[in-house]
Design a protein around this motif. Structure first.
Motif, PDB file in Angstrom:
ATOM      1  N   ASP A 175       3.013   4.836  -4.855  1.00 19.74           N
ATOM      2  CA  ASP A 175       3.229   3.701  -5.746  1.00 19.74           C
ATOM      3  C   ASP A 175       4.690   3.264  -5.735  1.00 19.74           C
ATOM      4  N   GLN A 227       5.371   0.323  -7.785  1.00 19.30           N
ATOM      5  CA  GLN A 227       5.324  -0.705  -8.818  1.00 19.30           C
ATOM      6  C   GLN A 227       5.669  -0.175 -10.211  1.00 19.30           C
ATOM      7  N   GLY A 281       5.264  -1.890 -15.149  1.00 19.98           N
ATOM      8  CA  GLY A 281       4.785  -2.099 -13.790  1.00 19.98           C
ATOM      9  C   GLY A 281       3.277  -2.157 -13.708  1.00 19.98           C
TER      10      GLY A 281
END
Length: 291
Positions: free
Chosen positions: A140, A142, A168
């Motif tokens: 990930d 984000q 996020g």
């Protein structure tokens, strides 16, 4: 006389929200903290590990971090992770590894350069990178930790007041594996888990390289710890914690609950004062001192 807590402002500036525990929140720990940082080793092995740890923890040395991760990664942990994620793989659900980290200046989708000048500890990232290969999972880029980055040096009570907050996008069709280098009270992992669940994602496993004892840890507050907390502080603890901190006391981690019990035994039991009043005074003291 017990003060009316509802008449005073909460001790935190914004509520620390947490989702309820649902079961299966075991943290799979690879080994002891002394093994990770070298303090539990001896002779030349200890010296070599301490140097690698220093480079990986404070100098963003990926090679040093990778050598530590390779040594620490436990077959027992990996086997359990495989067991947990296999049902999702069979169903075609994407697996995503995520670490708690601050925003980066330049985020790359493949995660190869998830680092910026101000971030020096790359152990979590290297552990995530290795697991992503072994479990065929994505990394990930984000979800970021937008407040209270780096709580390692905070003492027990300031940790209750200064909890992390995440931001996020969460992929609702993905199964997340939470990864970090060390678990202490579990508060950061609990906050990250809650962010993912609120965003519609699923948390299917949690793992760290180390804990002080090296034993697997349960994030969720156990029934036994909760019963002891109610006996120590009374039935009003849940409402008190929701008012002062922002979430139900039942959503404490088991380690956090144990901290409160130890403090009660040492500082409250037998002093003749209302336990919740003592607890608020102690939290207020921590807030005033910025401990």
């Amino acid at each position: 006389m017990l003060r009316n807590f509802g008449a005073s402002p909460p001790l935190v500036s914004f509520p620390h929200l947490r989702e309820p525990w649902t079961g299966g929140e075991t943290v799979y720990v690879c080994g002891r903290l002394g093994q990770l940082n070298g303090t539990g080793l001896e002779g030349a092995q200890a010296k070599a590990r301490k140097l690698l740890y220093l480079k990986a923890k404070t100098a963003a040395d990926y090679d040093a971090a990778d050598r530590i991760v390779e040594d620490m990664l436990s077959d027992r942990v990996l086997d359990r992770l495989v067991d947990d994620v296999s049902p999702y793989i069979v169903k075609g659900v994407p697996l995503v590894c995520v670490v708690p980290h601050p925003p980066f200046d330049d985020i790359h989708a493949d995660g190869a350069d998830l680092i910026r000048r101000g971030v020096k500890n790359v152990l979590p990232f290297q552990y995530m990178a290795r697991l992503s290969v072994l479990l065929d999972a994505e990394m990930d880029a984000q979800i970021v930790q937008k407040s209270r980055v780096g709580r390692t040096k905070l003492k027990d009570f300031p940790r209750f007041l200064c909890q992390p907050c995440f931001d996020g996008a969460v992929r609702q069709n993905a199964a997340y594996i939470l990864v970090d280098d060390v678990v202490t009270t579990g508060g950061t992992l609990a906050a990250l888990r809650s962010h993912i669940i609120r965003g519609g994602g699923s948390v299917v496993a949690v793992t760290t390289l180390a804990h002080g004892s090296g034993q697997w840890r349960d994030l969720a507050l156990s029934d036994g710890t909760w019963n002891e907390l109610q006996q120590a502080f009374g039935s009003g603890l849940d409402d008190f914690w929701r008012k002062e901190i922002g979430h139900d006391a039942k959503r404490l981690t088991d380690a956090e609950g144990s901290i409160l019990l130890r403090w009660h035994s040492k500082s409250v039991a037998g002093n003749g004062r209302a336990p919740l009043q003592c607890l608020r005074d102690r939290l207020a003291e921590a807030a005033a001192k910025g401990e």
